[in-house]
Design a protein around this motif. Structure first.
Motif, PDB file in Angstrom:
ATOM      1  N   ARG A 135       0.828  -1.205   0.000  1.00 48.41           N
ATOM      2  CA  ARG A 135       0.000   0.000   0.000  1.00 48.41           C
ATOM      3  C   ARG A 135       0.863   1.256   0.000  1.00 48.41           C
ATOM      4  N   LEU A 136       1.983   1.222   0.728  1.00 52.86           N
ATOM      5  CA  LEU A 136       2.895   2.361   0.742  1.00 52.86           C
ATOM      6  C   LEU A 136       3.573   2.532  -0.615  1.00 52.86           C
ATOM      7  N   ARG A 155       1.349  -2.668  17.423  1.00 50.45           N
ATOM      8  CA  ARG A 155       1.032  -2.655  15.993  1.00 50.45           C
ATOM      9  C   ARG A 155       0.046  -1.539  15.670  1.00 50.45           C
ATOM     10  N   GLN A 156      -0.932  -1.329  16.542  1.00 49.57           N
ATOM     11  CA  GLN A 156      -1.921  -0.274  16.306  1.00 49.57           C
ATOM     12  C   GLN A 156      -1.268   1.103  16.292  1.00 49.57           C
ATOM     13  N   ALA A 157      -0.335   1.342  17.226  1.00 55.57           N
ATOM     14  CA  ALA A 157       0.346   2.640  17.279  1.00 55.57           C
ATOM     15  C   ALA A 157       1.240   2.842  16.066  1.00 55.57           C
ATOM     16  N   LEU A 158       2.015   1.822  15.709  1.00 54.79           N
ATOM     17  CA  LEU A 158       2.899   1.952  14.553  1.00 54.79           C
ATOM     18  C   LEU A 158       2.104   2.114  13.257  1.00 54.79           C
ATOM     19  N   LEU A 176       1.055   5.676  12.945  1.00 51.24           N
ATOM     20  CA  LEU A 176       2.149   6.554  12.514  1.00 51.24           C
ATOM     21  C   LEU A 176       2.439   6.377  11.027  1.00 51.24           C
ATOM     22  N   ILE A 177       2.438   5.126  10.555  1.00 54.46           N
ATOM     23  CA  ILE A 177       2.709   4.876   9.141  1.00 54.46           C
ATOM     24  C   ILE A 177       1.583   5.412   8.271  1.00 54.46           C
ATOM     25  N   GLU A 178       0.329   5.199   8.713  1.00 55.74           N
ATOM     26  CA  GLU A 178      -0.802   5.730   7.959  1.00 55.74           C
ATOM     27  C   GLU A 178      -0.795   7.257   7.953  1.00 55.74           C
ATOM     28  N   ASN A 179      -0.372   7.838   9.051  1.00 59.68           N
ATOM     29  CA  ASN A 179      -0.270   9.298   9.103  1.00 59.68           C
ATOM     30  C   ASN A 179       0.708   9.806   8.053  1.00 59.68           C
ATOM     31  N   ALA A 180       1.827   9.102   7.896  1.00 57.12           N
ATOM     32  CA  ALA A 180       2.810   9.484   6.873  1.00 57.12           C
ATOM     33  C   ALA A 180       2.262   9.242   5.471  1.00 57.12           C
ATOM     34  N   ALA A 214     -11.233  19.777   2.406  1.00 59.14           N
ATOM     35  CA  ALA A 214     -10.960  18.403   2.013  1.00 59.14           C
ATOM     36  C   ALA A 214     -10.002  17.775   3.018  1.00 59.14           C
ATOM     37  N   ARG A 215     -10.467  17.568   4.245  1.00 54.37           N
ATOM     38  CA  ARG A 215      -9.627  17.020   5.292  1.00 54.37           C
ATOM     39  C   ARG A 215      -9.526  15.519   5.122  1.00 54.37           C
ATOM     40  N   ARG A 216      -8.323  15.009   5.356  1.00 58.38           N
ATOM     41  CA  ARG A 216      -8.101  13.578   5.220  1.00 58.38           C
ATOM     42  C   ARG A 216      -7.819  12.988   6.601  1.00 58.38           C
ATOM     43  N   GLY A 217      -8.356  11.791   6.823  1.00 59.64           N
ATOM     44  CA  GLY A 217      -8.150  11.147   8.099  1.00 59.64           C
ATOM     45  C   GLY A 217      -9.164  11.617   9.126  1.00 59.64           C
TER      46      GLY A 217
END
Length: 343
Positions: A211-212, A236-239, A242-246, A297-300
């Motif tokens: 996906r990345l 895993r949820q925290a990481l 962070l990855i999804e945020n990036a 158009a806010r994401r997340g």
């Protein structure tokens, strides 16, 4: 205070009279006759004058002290009545001449009122934000399903995939809300065990790697070998947050994930090529429903970083944002052996 003055003067006179009577009864020199114990008119005049002067001074002092005490108490009373009527912005007014205890009461009351107002504001914000976040996926699901019922859309694999994306979005939002709510109430339980943080991180990157890559990121990972007492699921949820945020907010490019182990600390860092967080937004970046974007158009959902913070605090650690070597870096610090293993 007037009563105290009168009683004190009466006790003083009585003590003298009793003392002289004892001296006379014992035959000690000084009192030759009981008549000497009787108050003369001049003595009575001095006594009455002393009572009047003492009562007057006591009254003046009592009134001034009462005013110093009652002014802050009345201010607190008025603020309490306003809050009881629904005005949570009401505050007690501090008095420069109030006793220290009254001043402390006003400070504590205003602090309580401020927290109560903030809690009420947070509830309103939560309701509005949750309704906003749920509206989009529910509208899509409702529209597509209604289209299938009306025969507008064919229930093919592509449509089902679109619906599943919205369902996954709802599931993630509900889980994020659950984590943040449990953390706020101090009931975010952890199931800690001996795990390898590096292996958990690498497995997660392997899972989200395609996906990345599709989003234009090149992922690199480095990790130290070793074990730690952590909740693997929460980690895993925290990481992932962070990855999804990036993935959602950073510019496509190099994404570096690092795991460092020391004797008593485990540090996870996710670094991207920016654009990074505005300086004025950094202090509230890990707040609930906070976003740096101002556009419509806010994401997340605005909950990802707050979930990271909640999980970090539950472990006894912390999460922060830094600008390192010109790159935006989100850091998750956890105690390596801070939590006892679960039974």
């Amino acid at each position: 205070m007037m009563t105290v003055v009168i009683v004190c003067i009466a006790l003083s006179v009585g003590a003298f009279e009793i003392g002289y009577l004892v001296v006379y009864a014992l035959g000690l020199p000084g009192i030759r006759s009981l008549k000497e114990l009787y108050l003369e008119p001049l003595d009575i005049g001095f006594l009455v004058t002393s009572v009047i002067v003492g009562v007057t001074i006591a009254s003046i002092i009592a009134v001034r002290i009462a005013k110093r005490i009652l002014r802050p108490l009345r201010s607190v009373e008025q603020a309490l009545r306003s809050i009881a009527k629904g005005d949570l912005s009401a505050r007690a007014v501090q008095d420069d001449h109030a006793p220290r205890e009254a001043a402390g009461l006003i400070d504590d009351f205003n602090t309580m009122a401020q927290r109560l107002e903030q809690a009420s504001r947070n509830i309103s914000t939560w309701n509005a934000q949750i309704a906003h976040e749920l509206r989009t996926p529910l509208t899509i699901l409702s529209g597509r399903l209604q289209g299938v019922v009306d025969g507008v859309f064919a229930p093919d694999e592509r449509l089902i995939g679109t619906l599943m994306v919205q369902v996954e979005s709802l599931k993630r939002l509900v889980e994020d809300l659950r984590v943040v709510s449990l953390a706020d109430s101090g009931r975010l339980d952890l199931q800690v065990a001996r795990i390898s943080p590096t292996e958990v991180s690498r497995a997660l990157i392997d899972l989200v790697g395609p996906r990345l890559t599709e989003a234009g990121f090149t992922v690199s990972y480095e990790g130290d070998a070793g074990e730690a007492l952590l909740d693997a699921s929460r980690l895993r949820q925290a990481l992932l947050a962070l990855i999804e945020n990036a993935r959602v907010h950073a510019l496509p490019g190099q994404l570096d994930v690092r795991t460092r182990l020391t004797d008593d600390q485990v540090t996870f860092a996710v670094a991207d090529d920016g654009p990074g967080l505005p300086d004025d937004f950094v202090p509230r970046a890990f707040g609930q429903f906070e976003r740096a974007e101002v556009s419509k158009a806010r994401r997340g959902s605005g909950l990802g970083l707050s979930v990271v913070k909640a999980i970090a605090i539950a472990h006894g650690g912390d999460a922060c944002y830094r600008r390192l070597n010109g790159r935006s870096t989100f850091i998750l610090d956890l105690p390596r052996w801070g939590c006892p293993p679960s039974a």
